[in-house]
Scaffold this active site. Structure first.
Site, PDB file in Angstrom:
ATOM      1  N   TRP A  22       0.868  -1.152   0.193  1.00  0.00           N
ATOM      2  CA  TRP A  22       0.012   0.163   0.129  1.00  0.00           C
ATOM      3  C   TRP A  22       0.711   1.420   0.023  1.00  0.00           C
ATOM      4  CZ3 TRP A  22      -4.463  -1.272  -1.783  1.00  0.00           C
ATOM      5  CH2 TRP A  22      -4.874  -2.383  -1.408  1.00  0.00           C
TER       6      TRP A  22
ATOM      7  N   ASP B  52      -1.458   6.958   6.279  1.00  0.00           N
ATOM      8  CA  ASP B  52      -2.730   5.940   5.918  1.00  0.00           C
ATOM      9  C   ASP B  52      -2.790   5.081   7.155  1.00  0.00           C
ATOM     10  OD1 ASP B  52      -4.101   3.831   5.077  1.00  0.00           O
ATOM     11  OD2 ASP B  52      -3.035   3.403   3.404  1.00  0.00           O
TER      12      ASP B  52
ATOM     13  N   LYS C  95     -12.184  -1.592   6.757  1.00  0.00           N
ATOM     14  CA  LYS C  95     -11.406  -2.678   8.059  1.00  0.00           C
ATOM     15  C   LYS C  95     -11.838  -2.562   9.101  1.00  0.00           C
ATOM     16  CE  LYS C  95      -8.832  -3.252   3.955  1.00  0.00           C
ATOM     17  NZ  LYS C  95      -7.776  -2.251   3.575  1.00  0.00           N
TER      18      LYS C  95
HETATM   19  C1  PLP Z   1      -7.018  -1.906   2.404  1.00  0.00           C
HETATM   20  C2  PLP Z   1      -5.961  -0.856   2.381  1.00  0.00           C
HETATM   21  C3  PLP Z   1      -5.800   0.275   1.421  1.00  0.00           C
HETATM   22  C4  PLP Z   1      -6.704   0.318   0.177  1.00  0.00           C
HETATM   23  O1  PLP Z   1      -8.088   0.602   0.669  1.00  0.00           O
HETATM   24  P1  PLP Z   1      -8.977   0.983  -0.672  1.00  0.00           P
HETATM   25  O2  PLP Z   1     -10.237   1.625   0.083  1.00  0.00           O
HETATM   26  O3  PLP Z   1      -9.516  -0.553  -1.202  1.00  0.00           O
HETATM   27  O4  PLP Z   1      -8.518   1.826  -1.835  1.00  0.00           O
HETATM   28  C5  PLP Z   1      -4.877   1.171   1.449  1.00  0.00           C
HETATM   29  N1  PLP Z   1      -3.963   1.173   2.512  1.00  0.00           N
HETATM   30  C6  PLP Z   1      -3.972   0.023   3.597  1.00  0.00           C
HETATM   31  C7  PLP Z   1      -3.176   0.207   4.569  1.00  0.00           C
HETATM   32  C8  PLP Z   1      -4.998  -0.806   3.480  1.00  0.00           C
HETATM   33  O5  PLP Z   1      -5.246  -1.784   4.359  1.00  0.00           O
END
Ligand code: PLP
Length: 358
Positions: A99, A166, A190
């Site tokens: 990511w 993030d 999540k």
């Molecule tokens: C799942 C995830 C993403 C991607 O998220 P989307 O909403 O599918 O774009 C980005 N960063 C992390 C750390 C993730 O776990």
């Protein structure tokens, strides 16, 4: 048979979130209409948005000067929105996984990206520390929890340039010092809501410092000004997020969640470390994630990988196959996962061992 949901995302949500959202899909706020067919500008939905933003701020203890937004496009759109809004010529990124790499790729479209540290060479099995940060970078971007590899930083960095994070997979899992961050974002699927929204916590006075045209929908200022309703927001995930936030509050908030998460993770890591058939993939114990716990078969037992997966699946363990880049197994232990599910998984690992080695 009871199913134990260890999916990494979309993933387990509190039962209340699912039940209340399902009810609102039939009859929202006693209006006799579905949540899906009501104006986002109705007083009933505006109340949902207001309460979701207020509870978000309350639960994370967000100081004055920050706003909370719910935007479409997932965390992946934030990978581009961040440099669009903050990067004039140069930015710094910590490369802790797939990511983080996707975020780096987007930033490279805007200028020079300094990778301050990377754990790529060892398949991201640790969280880099003690790196130099270029003082002239517009911000440092980190991924606090690496969903695929099971590494997590458990502190809030204190640095001299704006910090952007993030937090897709660890938001609300522990108390955070928001004042250390300029912006925090993540996909909701999540730990918060069904997919369809990204949450953004943004320090309002940090914006407006780059001199480029920012497309209206990609400009954080647009969404701050519009109260996160500049255009039609994803109403169903936002409603669901509010239900999760209410549940979180009723559980005792983020402090209580953190205690439970530490306890759940300790139970599973203890089994991984003590069961001779398995071993953890994250080398430094202090880097181990509380949300995504990764392990593989111990040397000499690799041939049992598929068999254990089938054995566990048959016993109701859902979603424990590791990401294809790491292999092995991953159990996601998000806020809504009860301790009893972790205990069931541990029992399953012990039973498998007893079958194979006595
Ligand atoms: C799942 C995830 C993403 C991607 O998220 P989307 O909403 O599918 O774009 C980005 N960063 C992390 C750390 C993730 O776990």
């Amino acid at each position: 048979m009871k199913k134990h949901n260890f999916y990494a995302g979309p993933s387990i949500l509190p039962e209340d979130t699912i039940k209340n959202t399902a009810e609102a899909l039939h009859d929202f706020a006693g209006m006799g209409l579905s949540l899906m067919e009501v104006s986002h500008r109705s007083k009933e939905f505006v109340a949902v948005m207001d309460e979701a933003q207020a509870l978000f701020k309350e639960l994370l203890n967000i100081p004055e000067g920050y706003e909370v937004l719910f935007l479409g496009g997932g965390a992946s759109t934030q990978f581009a929105m961040v440099p669009f809004n903050y990067m004039q010529n140069k930015s710094a990124y910590l490369n802790t996984g797939a990511w983080a790499n996707k975020a780096i790729k987007e930033a490279k479209g805007f200028g020079e990206v300094v990778e301050v540290a990377s754990s790529a060479e060892t398949t991201y099995n640790y969280y880099p520390k003690n790196f130099d940060i270029p003082e002239d970078a517009d911000y440092l971007h980190i991924t606090t929890n690496n969903t695929i590899y099971g590494t997590e930083i458990h502190e809030d960095l204190d640095i001299n340039i704006p910090l952007i994070a993030d937090m897709s997979s660890d938001i609300f899992s522990r108390p955070i010092d928001i004042s250390k961050y300029t912006l925090i974002y993540g996909g909701a699927q999540k730990n918060l809501a069904p997919s369809g929204i990204a949450f953004v916590i943004v320090k309002v006075d940090s914006l407006g410092k780059v001199d480029r045209y920012i497309p209206t929908m990609l400009d954080y200022k647009t969404h701050i000004k519009g109260g996160s309703m500049f255009n039609t927001p994803p109403v169903v995930p936002i409603y669901a997020a509010l239900q999760t936030l209410k549940w979180l509050k009723a559980q005792g908030g983020v402090e209580a969640m953190y205690k439970r998460n530490v306890e759940k993770a300790a139970i599973l890591y203890h089994e991984i470390d003590n069961n001779p058939m398995f071993k953890g993939t994250v080398v430094n114990k202090e880097d181990r994630s509380l949300m995504n716990i990764c392990w593989i078969m111990e040397e000499g037992y690799e041939q049992y990988e598929k068999e254990f997966l089938d054995f566990a699946t048959e016993k109701g363990m859902i979603g424990i196959k590791g990401h294809r880049s790491v292999g092995g197994f991953r159990a996601s232990t998000y806020n809504a996962l009860p301790k009893s599910s972790v205990e069931a998984l541990v029992a399953c690992m012990q039973e498998f061992k007893a079958l194979k080695i006595s």
